[in-house]
Enzyme design. Structure first.
Site: not given
Length: 550
Positions: A399, A485, A523
């Site tokens: 990201e 996560h 994600n």
């Protein structure tokens, strides 16, 4: 009325219920229950409910909606508060640059992921302990960020709604029919989450994404591609933010402590629709402490009700026939570990607690040349990812993250998701009455090596270097001691069957990220949502049926 219109109507009814609860300052959220057995507002000690869902995150929200649609009276128990009532400053959430007690779950000082700038701790503040929206759960050699409140992690994440690479999904969850997932359940999840794509013409010209365009150009110089990433943020609202016609949220450095506007978190999507069925009630500031099974097969939960200052108000026993655990990788795993090790669910198998991983999370940052400014004005919602997942040696999806400091920093920041095969294990610590994580820093070495391989190439191509001052007081280029996560702990097909039914116990289910064995390559919340859609559809059809009417 078609299915889409029906869902929209339910969502509007649910939003009204959430608003009414906030105005009244109530901890119980309900929308005029229609079912005869629907739980009453203000669940009391001794209440029986056909179905209980623990938590209000992604898997929990899906389960509640589908149970409510099926006419099953369902109680959701959420340990956090409802974030729908403005504070003294007129905002529900505080911003990242001046955090207050709303930011953190019972901390005396905030614990931001970027702990320093030029080795000075400028991001954190001393605060009053409070039921804030973001928690950092600290273990010996790994910390985990989780959301607290109605909507769970959807309140505090960047909203990046990424469907995983099919080949990797099949590698991670080979027992799940990928054709079915990609044709039915991923589309259903994206629709339910209200996922949207950014207008690329606006992206290319707005100053708010200079940082992302710089990251794209520098990756391209190293021969690495990027991809636009869908999001649950309302991009049209963001454009109006930029035009100055609506209050700003993404464009005023709001994200990890909640977004006051623009983001379609679960309380505005799945949870609102669940409440709108009239069959779902949410009790906030209620934490499940223990689970045991009674002789008739029903489940008895010991639940603590607290106020938002942490004061214990009541201890309740609530029973149910069908129990869905959606408290996340940490929460659901801890509940089951405690039950197994204390003997209240003694037949739980040895797989409970295993298969945990941080989704290969590693943060890093690069120092750009003065002729490559990243912009003093940055949207806090990411729009691009570097896609090097096809790299045969070190697959990485990274990201391109914002660093909205309100001034020019010349910093490019990244959250790298890597293919780290290492797994940790949760064990029950009886003295502390909590799950403890067995994970060492050395286990993150493959993730750091993968991130370093990618960003070494980008640095070389752009004659740039790493920033060593952002992740604490030491010289440190990679943050490998925390993750966003958490995955695993109750792995699908090991701790459960292939639909989340907990092995050894009828009518007990896991419905969250603890089902995924440590990694999904992107994600994870879209995958968690889609998997929950798949599983609960089967469970309602085969297990629940009309049993709630007995």
């Amino acid at each position: 009325m078609n299915a889409h219109q029906s869902l929209s109507r339910r969502r509007m009814l649910g939003l009204a219920a959430l608003g009414a609860a906030a105005l009244a300052g109530q901890s119980t959220i309900t929308a005029a229950p229609r079912a005869a057995a629907a739980p009453a507002a203000g669940v009391s000690d001794g209440t029986f409910v056909p179905a209980v869902v623990v938590g209000t995150g992604y898997g929990a929200a899906v389960s509640a909606l589908r149970l409510g649609e099926a006419g099953v009276s369902t109680l959701m128990l959420e340990m956090g508060r409802l974030w729908n009532q403005p504070g003294p400053d007129g905002d529900v959430f505080c911003g990242m640059l001046q955090p207050d007690k709303r930011s953190s779950w019972f901390k005396t000082r905030t614990e931001a992921p970027l702990g320093s700038f030029l080795w000075l701790d400028v991001a954190n503040r001393d605060i009053e302990p409070y039921a804030g929206v973001l928690d950092r759960v600290n273990f010996d050699q790994m910390s985990v960020y989780v959301g607290r409140g109605v909507g769970g992690g959807s309140l505090v994440n960047g909203g990046m709604a990424v469907t995983p690479r099919r080949s990797y999904f099949e590698e991670v969850l080979p027992q799940v029919d990928a054709d079915e997932m990609y044709s039915t359940y991923f589309p259903r999840a994206n629709s339910g989450l209200r996922v949207k794509n950014i207008d690329r013409g606006w992206f290319e010209q707005t100053e708010w994404y200079t940082y992302a365009r710089v990251g794209r150009e520098q990756a391209a110089k190293a021969g690495v591609g990027t991809t636009f990433v869908p999001n649950v943020y309302d991009w049209d609202y963001m454009r109006r933010e930029a035009d100055g016609t609506v209050p700003r949220s993404a464009l005023t450095a709001e994200v990890i402590y909640g977004n006051n506007h623009g983001k379609v978190s679960l309380d505005k999507s799945y949870l609102a629709a669940a409440l709108g069925t009239g069959n779902v009630v949410i009790e906030t500031l209620h934490q499940v402490k223990t689970i045991r099974q009674r002789s008739d097969g029903t489940y008895l939960l010991t639940v603590e009700q607290k106020d938002d200052g942490g004061k214990l108000l009541a201890t309740k026993e609530i029973s149910c026939r069908h129990l869905f655990l959606g408290a996340g990788s940490l929460g659901s795993t801890e509940l089951l570990l405690r039950a197994r090790e204390t003997g209240t669910l003694a037949n739980l198998n040895s797989e409970i607690g295993g298969g945990w991983g941080p989704n290969g999370n590693v943060m890093t940052a690069r120092a750009n040349h003065v002729w490559n400014p990243t912009g003093a004005r940055q949207s806090s919602i990411p729009a691009l990812g570097i896609d090097d997942w096809d790299n045969p040696d070190h697959p990485v999806f990274a990201e391109i993250a914002p660093m909205p400091a309100g001034l020019e920093t010349w910093v490019s920041l990244y959250l790298a998701i890597t293919k780290n095969p290492e797994r940790g294990t949760f064990v029950y610590d009886a003295a502390k009455d909590r799950a403890d994580l067995r994970w060492t820093r050395e286990q993150n070495a493959p993730a750091v090596a993968a991130a370093k391989s990618l960003f070494d190439r980008i640095n070389k191509a752009n004659t740039t270097m790493y920033r060593y001052d952002l992740f604490g007081k030491r010289l440190k280029a990679f943050a490998d001691d925390f993750c966003y996560h958490p995955l695993g702990g109750c792995v699908l097909g090991r701790a459960t069957d292939n639909y989340g039914r907990v092995t050894g116990y009828k009518n007990l289910y896991v419905t969250d990220g603890s089902l995924i064995p440590g990694s999904i390559g992107v994600n994870p919340f879209v995958t968690i949502t889609a998997l929950a859609e798949r599983n609960v559809e089967r469970i309602i059809r085969e297990d629940v049926k009309d049993s709630h009417r007995d």
